[in-house]
Design an enzyme around this catalytic site. Sequence first.
Site, mmCIF file in Angstrom:
data_model
loop_
_atom_site.group_PDB
_atom_site.id
_atom_site.type_symbol
_atom_site.label_atom_id
_atom_site.label_comp_id
_atom_site.label_asym_id
_atom_site.label_seq_id
_atom_site.Cartn_x
_atom_site.Cartn_y
_atom_site.Cartn_z
ATOM 1 N N LYS A 107 70.128 44.369 -38.637
ATOM 2 C CA LYS A 107 69.020 43.447 -37.381
ATOM 3 C C LYS A 107 69.940 44.740 -36.259
ATOM 4 O O LYS A 107 71.009 44.346 -36.499
ATOM 5 C CB LYS A 107 69.261 42.607 -37.502
HETATM 6 N N1 GLU Z 1 61.576 43.583 -35.794
HETATM 7 C C1 GLU Z 1 60.865 43.332 -36.897
HETATM 8 C C2 GLU Z 1 60.904 42.262 -38.011
HETATM 9 O O1 GLU Z 1 61.620 41.274 -37.977
HETATM 10 C C3 GLU Z 1 60.035 44.613 -37.362
HETATM 11 C C4 GLU Z 1 61.514 45.322 -38.220
HETATM 12 C C5 GLU Z 1 60.956 46.771 -38.716
HETATM 13 O O2 GLU Z 1 59.909 47.407 -38.041
HETATM 14 O O3 GLU Z 1 61.947 46.949 -38.989
HETATM 15 O O4 GLU Z 1 60.334 42.092 -39.241
#
Ligand code: GLU
Length: 476
Positions: A107
């Site tokens: 993240k």
């Molecule tokens: N930010 C989104 C999540 O928390 C999507 C992550 C992604 O598509 O890699 O799942």
Amino acid sequence: MSTKTEPSFRESVDLMFNHAVALMDLPPGLEEKIRVCNATYTVRFGVRLRGKIETFTGYRSVHSEHMEPVKGGIRFAMGVNQDEVEALAALMTYKCALVEAPFGGSKGGLRIDPRQYEEHEMEQITRRFAYELAKRDLIHPSQNVPAPDMGTGEREMAWIADQYRRMNTTDINANACVTGKPAHAGGIQGRVEATGRGVQYALREFFRHPEDVAKAGMSGKLDGKRVIVQGLGNVGYHAATFLQHEDGCRITGIIERDGALFNPDGIDVESVRSWIVKHGGVTGYPDATHTASGAAVLEEDCDILIPAALEGVINMENANRIKAPLIIEAANGPVTAGADEILREKGTVIIPDMYANAGGVTVSYFEWVKNLSHIRFGRMQRRQEEARHQLVVDELSRLDEYLGDAWSMTPDFKEKYLRGADELELVRSGLDDTMRTAYQKMSQVWHERDDVKDLRTAAYIIAIERVSSSYRAKGL
Ligand code: GLU
């Protein structure tokens, strides 16, 4: 899991993890290896804006590399900090394992209020952040693939992809370095709506399990249920719209930054969204009662509560007053570990974040595969499928003629059956299948094991089991 004081987001995720691990039989030490974040990179960089240099702080955390690339969004918000990014990266590991997206968890975040900047300034800042990450392989098609999160969307992903491409001019797979790109710039149909769509599919699957519905003290179908949604951003808006228009739900409450709207007869989501775009908030919206204290509406009577905004909004302070028998966590971490315990004791059923909002990463997975295969889904087989369907329709037409008045084809059968699936339909079908399969697995563990008291623990057990078998198979 006993908690006296409110745990932080990171602690909450760890507490929930520990709660599940205590019910598992993992080799000594592996539990800690899985729980900890492998690395968090912090970057501070300056951008020259409006005649002076402004310094920004950003993070990219890699939680687990048991599968690569690692995957997870990039958040642009003032509240971004290391604890939050690490908690979110850990959730990504478990989320991907649960829905069988072949990624480790990661993240990113940038501490910024995007509303304070012009578009060209945001582009400069995003590109600079992307440069810092890409030069350390923290953006890379086979190592680390970001995506949108709070405060970011297609626009930012297009800048990131372009920045990576400029730095890696001969990488034929450059487009796969980030997902959530616009459809005309290497994206996939249905990615923007994906997380909200996933929430809808999750609820549909939940209501296909009457014994689970009964555990929440509810009965019947999704149709007609009263829903309160917190946050009308990308996730909350899509989930609420689909539930309203396609499943017959009544949206009785909408909570936003500047207060909440409530109307027991239902609120039209689309018109609230337009109102927000025009007026910057929900205040003044005519067809519902406005309450300045949005948090109070979380505690209103309803059937389904959808927190689709920030983490920690349901906590030890308000958990006891939450009336909804069913909570579906469209946001990441909206219920703290302390609140989770209180709600479980009360009998509230929670469809956990790592499953409920996995629609985003699931469709990201499809986008990544599309980028690596360099071909749109359905391009090879669509017309061939149509040609084969034509054969069946021709035969049926002959039968139709032969049987005269005794039988005829349903009027729109021909048209519906003939049309081969396009990319959007294939994406939705893949997402639906993913959400159904993962739910069935969670529900099975929940029912089969007496020591598993909720869906969250079931989800953690499945995810940790998968991560641990991957470690055991390959070594560390
Ligand atoms: N930010 C989104 C999540 O928390 C999507 C992550 C992604 O598509 O890699 O799942």
